[in-house]
Design an enzyme around this catalytic site. Structure first.
Site, PDB file in Angstrom:
ATOM      1  N   GLY A 199       4.812  29.696 -29.819  1.00 47.50           N
ATOM      2  CA  GLY A 199       3.228  30.417 -29.546  1.00 47.50           C
ATOM      3  C   GLY A 199       2.241  28.745 -28.963  1.00 47.50           C
ATOM      4  O   GLY A 199       2.646  27.691 -29.331  1.00 47.50           O
ATOM      5  N   GLY A 200       1.470  29.256 -29.658  1.00 49.65           N
ATOM      6  CA  GLY A 200       0.316  28.007 -29.147  1.00 49.65           C
ATOM      7  C   GLY A 200       0.213  27.195 -30.548  1.00 49.65           C
ATOM      8  O   GLY A 200       0.961  27.388 -31.632  1.00 49.65           O
ATOM      9  N   ARG A 235      -1.456  25.874 -33.597  1.00 47.82           N
ATOM     10  CA  ARG A 235      -2.108  26.316 -34.851  1.00 47.82           C
ATOM     11  C   ARG A 235      -1.574  28.256 -35.268  1.00 47.82           C
ATOM     12  O   ARG A 235      -2.664  29.222 -35.873  1.00 47.82           O
ATOM     13  CB  ARG A 235      -3.601  26.205 -35.216  1.00 47.82           C
ATOM     14  CG  ARG A 235      -3.507  25.008 -35.530  1.00 47.82           C
ATOM     15  CD  ARG A 235      -3.468  24.451 -36.757  1.00 47.82           C
ATOM     16  NE  ARG A 235      -4.131  23.075 -37.336  1.00 47.82           N
ATOM     17  CZ  ARG A 235      -3.099  21.948 -37.559  1.00 47.82           C
ATOM     18  NH1 ARG A 235      -1.578  22.108 -38.099  1.00 47.82           N
ATOM     19  NH2 ARG A 235      -2.877  21.133 -37.774  1.00 47.82           N
ATOM     20  N   LYS A 246       3.180  28.679 -36.408  1.00 44.26           N
ATOM     21  CA  LYS A 246       5.103  28.799 -36.020  1.00 44.26           C
ATOM     22  C   LYS A 246       6.000  28.108 -37.074  1.00 44.26           C
ATOM     23  O   LYS A 246       6.424  28.848 -37.229  1.00 44.26           O
ATOM     24  CB  LYS A 246       4.752  27.850 -34.865  1.00 44.26           C
ATOM     25  CG  LYS A 246       5.218  28.124 -33.373  1.00 44.26           C
ATOM     26  CD  LYS A 246       4.599  27.365 -32.541  1.00 44.26           C
ATOM     27  CE  LYS A 246       3.651  26.445 -32.570  1.00 44.26           C
ATOM     28  NZ  LYS A 246       2.538  25.677 -32.999  1.00 44.26           N
ATOM     29  N   THR A 248      11.207  16.510 -35.479  1.00 44.30           N
ATOM     30  CA  THR A 248      11.284  15.417 -34.175  1.00 44.30           C
ATOM     31  C   THR A 248       9.918  14.875 -34.408  1.00 44.30           C
ATOM     32  O   THR A 248      10.090  14.040 -33.609  1.00 44.30           O
ATOM     33  CB  THR A 248      11.454  16.937 -33.261  1.00 44.30           C
ATOM     34  OG1 THR A 248      10.491  17.412 -33.204  1.00 44.30           O
ATOM     35  CG2 THR A 248      12.491  17.247 -33.307  1.00 44.30           C
ATOM     36  N   HIS A 277       3.342  18.703 -43.351  1.00 47.46           N
ATOM     37  CA  HIS A 277       4.480  19.787 -43.556  1.00 47.46           C
ATOM     38  C   HIS A 277       6.062  19.561 -44.700  1.00 47.46           C
ATOM     39  O   HIS A 277       5.747  20.396 -45.147  1.00 47.46           O
ATOM     40  CB  HIS A 277       5.440  19.157 -41.952  1.00 47.46           C
ATOM     41  CG  HIS A 277       4.568  20.203 -40.933  1.00 47.46           C
ATOM     42  ND1 HIS A 277       5.038  21.502 -41.027  1.00 47.46           N
ATOM     43  CD2 HIS A 277       4.016  19.803 -39.979  1.00 47.46           C
ATOM     44  CE1 HIS A 277       4.173  22.119 -39.397  1.00 47.46           C
ATOM     45  NE2 HIS A 277       3.653  21.162 -39.343  1.00 47.46           N
ATOM     46  N   VAL A 298       5.146  18.508 -47.004  1.00 47.57           N
ATOM     47  CA  VAL A 298       4.463  18.711 -48.847  1.00 47.57           C
ATOM     48  C   VAL A 298       4.549  19.728 -48.899  1.00 47.57           C
ATOM     49  O   VAL A 298       5.041  21.047 -49.672  1.00 47.57           O
ATOM     50  CB  VAL A 298       2.995  18.415 -49.145  1.00 47.57           C
ATOM     51  CG1 VAL A 298       2.210  19.061 -50.613  1.00 47.57           C
ATOM     52  CG2 VAL A 298       2.614  17.044 -49.737  1.00 47.57           C
ATOM     53  N   ARG A 350       6.929  21.961 -47.145  1.00 51.04           N
ATOM     54  CA  ARG A 350       7.906  22.788 -47.118  1.00 51.04           C
ATOM     55  C   ARG A 350       8.418  23.276 -48.158  1.00 51.04           C
ATOM     56  O   ARG A 350       8.247  22.414 -49.202  1.00 51.04           O
ATOM     57  CB  ARG A 350       9.120  20.864 -46.439  1.00 51.04           C
ATOM     58  CG  ARG A 350      10.004  22.146 -45.876  1.00 51.04           C
ATOM     59  CD  ARG A 350      10.451  20.719 -45.235  1.00 51.04           C
ATOM     60  NE  ARG A 350       9.844  20.262 -43.492  1.00 51.04           N
ATOM     61  CZ  ARG A 350       9.673  19.600 -43.189  1.00 51.04           C
ATOM     62  NH1 ARG A 350       9.735  18.575 -43.720  1.00 51.04           N
ATOM     63  NH2 ARG A 350       8.441  19.157 -41.801  1.00 51.04           N
ATOM     64  N   GLU A 358      15.525  13.881 -39.695  1.00 51.29           N
ATOM     65  CA  GLU A 358      14.491  13.523 -38.757  1.00 51.29           C
ATOM     66  C   GLU A 358      15.634  13.242 -37.551  1.00 51.29           C
ATOM     67  O   GLU A 358      16.063  11.759 -37.822  1.00 51.29           O
ATOM     68  CB  GLU A 358      13.285  11.876 -39.230  1.00 51.29           C
ATOM     69  CG  GLU A 358      12.403  12.058 -40.698  1.00 51.29           C
ATOM     70  CD  GLU A 358      11.524  11.660 -40.913  1.00 51.29           C
ATOM     71  OE1 GLU A 358      11.176  10.219 -39.630  1.00 51.29           O
ATOM     72  OE2 GLU A 358      10.794  11.554 -41.487  1.00 51.29           O
TER      73      GLU A 358
END
Length: 185
Positions: A9-10, A12, A15, A40, A55, A57, A59, A67
């Site tokens: 998706g685009g 925001r 996804k 990544t 991200h 926080v 998760r 990573e």
């Protein structure tokens, strides 16, 4: 979930949140299930550092993070085991790290080898994988050769990964549109 899933998706579009919901369902299905997020992104600047922190926080509890800004195949092989779902967030940043590295020159030959290795690995992987990637080919044609090459490579990468998946979800305005992958005849 018994096989791979691509969420595109685009920016925001929701996804990553959708991939995390899939992971949450995986965890709820069996107390022995585990989830690993393979991140990544690289923190090139303050804004990117803030995105990565957000991200982390957001998760879900119970999700390990590894990573792998470039060595995605190695990370998948190291984490794959029965009962473990792997979420790759995201293929777009992985490609960026290869073709538009923050330091140094891109190595297109090494990129193609890594991409081909990923596509060869996926059918053999014992863990299901949820891939997150951007759909960037719907806009105007970029002016620079490098950006056009990036858009093309991401489109080809998404197509190759989709062929290894049982389902593809297109995220639009936070809403998932999922369908099984259909082989061309």
């Amino acid at each position: 979930m018994s096989s791979h899933h691509l969420v595109v998706g685009g920016q925001r579009s929701g996804k990553s949140r959708h991939a995390e919901r899939l992971a949450q369902r995986w965890l709820a299905a069996d107390p022995a299930h585990r989830v690993t997020v393979v991140a990544t992104a690289e923190a090139w600047d303050d804004e990117m550092r803030a995105r990565i922190a957000r991200h982390r926080v957001e998760r879900l509890e119970g999700m390990d993070t590894v990573e792998a800004p470039r060595a995605l195949c190695g990370a998948l092989q190291a984490q794959a085991e029965p009962g473990r779902l792997i979420v790759v967030d995201c293929l777009t940043m992985w490609l960026t790290n290869w073709l538009m590295p923050a330091a140094g020159e891109p190595d297109p030959a090494a990129w193609r080898a890594e991409r081909d290795a990923l596509l060869a690995l996926l059918p053999q992987l014992v863990s299901p994988v949820v891939f997150v990637s951007n759909e960037v080919g719907w806009g105007i044609v970029p002016l620079s050769r490098e950006v056009r090459a990036f858009v093309d490579e991401l489109g080809w990468l998404n197509q190759g990964v989709a062929r290894c998946c049982s389902d593809v979800t297109l995220m639009v305005a936070g809403q998932p549109w999922t369908r099984p992958v259909v082989e061309e005849t």
